[in-house]
Design a protein around this motif. Structure first.
Motif, PDB file in Angstrom:
ATOM      1  N   ALA A   1       0.830  -1.208   0.000  1.00  0.00           N
ATOM      2  CA  ALA A   1       0.000   0.000   0.000  1.00  0.00           C
ATOM      3  C   ALA A   1       0.863   1.256   0.000  1.00  0.00           C
TER       4      ALA A   1
ATOM      5  N   THR B   1      -3.972   1.739  -5.344  1.00  0.00           N
ATOM      6  CA  THR B   1      -4.245   0.305  -5.206  1.00  0.00           C
ATOM      7  C   THR B   1      -5.547  -0.021  -5.912  1.00  0.00           C
TER       8      THR B   1
ATOM      9  N   ALA C   1      -6.647  -2.125   0.988  1.00  0.00           N
ATOM     10  CA  ALA C   1      -7.226  -0.925   0.375  1.00  0.00           C
ATOM     11  C   ALA C   1      -7.407   0.184   1.401  1.00  0.00           C
TER      12      ALA C   1
ATOM     13  N   VAL D   1      -7.424   4.790  -4.334  1.00  0.00           N
ATOM     14  CA  VAL D   1      -7.990   3.441  -4.291  1.00  0.00           C
ATOM     15  C   VAL D   1      -8.941   3.295  -5.472  1.00  0.00           C
TER      16      VAL D   1
ATOM     17  N   ALA E   1     -13.974   5.046  -3.625  1.00  0.00           N
ATOM     18  CA  ALA E   1     -12.978   4.517  -4.556  1.00  0.00           C
ATOM     19  C   ALA E   1     -13.440   4.777  -5.988  1.00  0.00           C
TER      20      ALA E   1
END
Length: 373
Positions: A227, A233, A248, A258, A281
């Motif tokens: 991360a 990610t 995450a 994310v 996200a």
């Protein structure tokens, strides 16, 4: 950050890393409190300026150093030119580790250590991924690597492995962070993938000593490095309570982007992705969505076309009624025959042809269409 790594300081950090119950955070707090270097802390003879309690504390720590482990690490490094042990002085030490409260003291690297300085996107997800999920991970990884991005993951089964394999289409484009020592392959069936990563100028990285077997608590430790080192990610398939979502969340807490790939709302393995999207996200359907968000490359209109758009004449001909009858979820042969109004024998023959062209994949109960075809 220095461009030359001090060997004596590296040895001091290795020594510090062998002391039981002393985390990297505790060591760094001690160094900051004393305003001294690791070399002075481990090898220094003149500690008279410190009070007796601190002198005693340092002497106790020194006695707990496992010098045999230090020798083992240095022996591992000498075994191959591809083996490197680095610390924060090294010019390829990941800058993203500065965001961690307890970054590792050292990293054991096997392969192209220069990749640690490349722009990176982590791709993570379920170990029990669907056929279509594996195809998504591989396709996006290939397209990211094509555009100069290093794909980072954890060499685990499922999405991790698919991401590494996709990135291998372009040498020097993938890093595997390990939950074992740098000389251990886990899971064992990924020995061939591990070798392929090294043969394609990739990199294996671990903060665990050579010979360290897999342990349950190692993997969350590994995930924090994934991360931290990555610009963002991407999650491809994850259940709501999975370790993938923890990774995450780590990325989000570190201020990283994310991304999540949506899926069938009735499939538990995509529930985690939908949750992440609800939490903010970015929804991703192709690599272009990520590249535009991180804006680390020139406009994609001037770049090479994405792999999913590079279809031959034969592949375009495959977008017929029969292929349209196959869904991304499991579709039985009888259902495909009924939808396409073709005899089962013709359907089976066509499906075999499409399978050879990676347009569909056989699964228990029928076939699934592969993404982007």
């Amino acid at each position: 950050m220095n461009t030359v790594q001090d060997g004596r300081q590296l040895n001091a950090l290795l020594a510090m890393a062998t002391v039981p119950k002393m985390t990297p955070l505790k060591w760094r707090q001690l160094l900051d409190e004393l305003a001294i270097t690791p070399t002075t802390l481990i090898y220094g003879n003149n500690l008279s300026l410190l009070d007796k309690a601190m002198q005693h504390h340092i002497e106790v720590l020194r006695r707990r150093i496992a010098w045999d482990k230090v020798d083992l690490a240095l022996k591992w490094q000498r075994e191959s030119e591809a083996h490197t042990i680095i610390c924060s002085e090294h010019h390829h030490w990941p800058e993203g580790f500065q965001s961690l409260t307890s970054p590792p003291l050292v990293l054991f690297c096997h392969g192209n250590v220069q990749l640690l300085s490349r722009p990176q996107i982590a791709i993570v997800g379920s170990r029990r991924a669907s056929v279509s999920g594996l195809a998504v991970a591989s396709d996006i990884a290939a397209n990211l690597s094509q555009h100069g991005i290093c794909v980072t993951s954890g060499l685990a089964a499922g999405i991790d492995a698919a991401a590494h394999k996709g990135a291998l289409e372009h040498p020097g484009r993938t890093i595997a962070f390990l939950g074992t020592g740098p000389d251990i392959t886990y899971p064992h069936r990924h020995a061939k993938l591990r070798l392929s990563i090294l043969e394609h100028d990739g990199l294996l990285v671990s903060e665990f000593w050579p010979g360290t077997p897999p342990r349950r608590h190692h993997f969350p430790q590994r995930n924090r490095l994934i991360a931290a080192i990555s610009t963002g990610t991407l999650v491809v398939e994850a259940t709501i309570n999975s370790g993938t979502l923890i990774t995450a969340n780590m990325a989000a807490d570190l201020g990283r982007d994310v991304f999540a790939v949506p899926g069938n709302i009735a499939n538990p393995v995509t529930e985690g992705c939908h949750f992440l999207i609800q939490q903010g996200a970015k929804l991703v359907v192709c690599a272009k969505d990520i590249l535009e968000e991180i804006a680390c490359l020139p406009p994609l209109t001037n770049s090479a076309p994405f792999r999913s758009e590079e279809k031959s004449k034969d592949e375009n001909l495959a977008t017929d009624k029969l292929l349209d009858s196959v869904e991304f979820d499991v579709t039985s042969v009888d259902t495909i025959a009924e939808r396409s109004a073709l005899p089962v024998s013709e359907v089976v023959a066509a499906l075999i042809e499409y399978e050879l062209r990676d347009l569909v994949a056989p699964v228990p109960g029928g076939y699934v269409k592969l993404r982007g075809k």
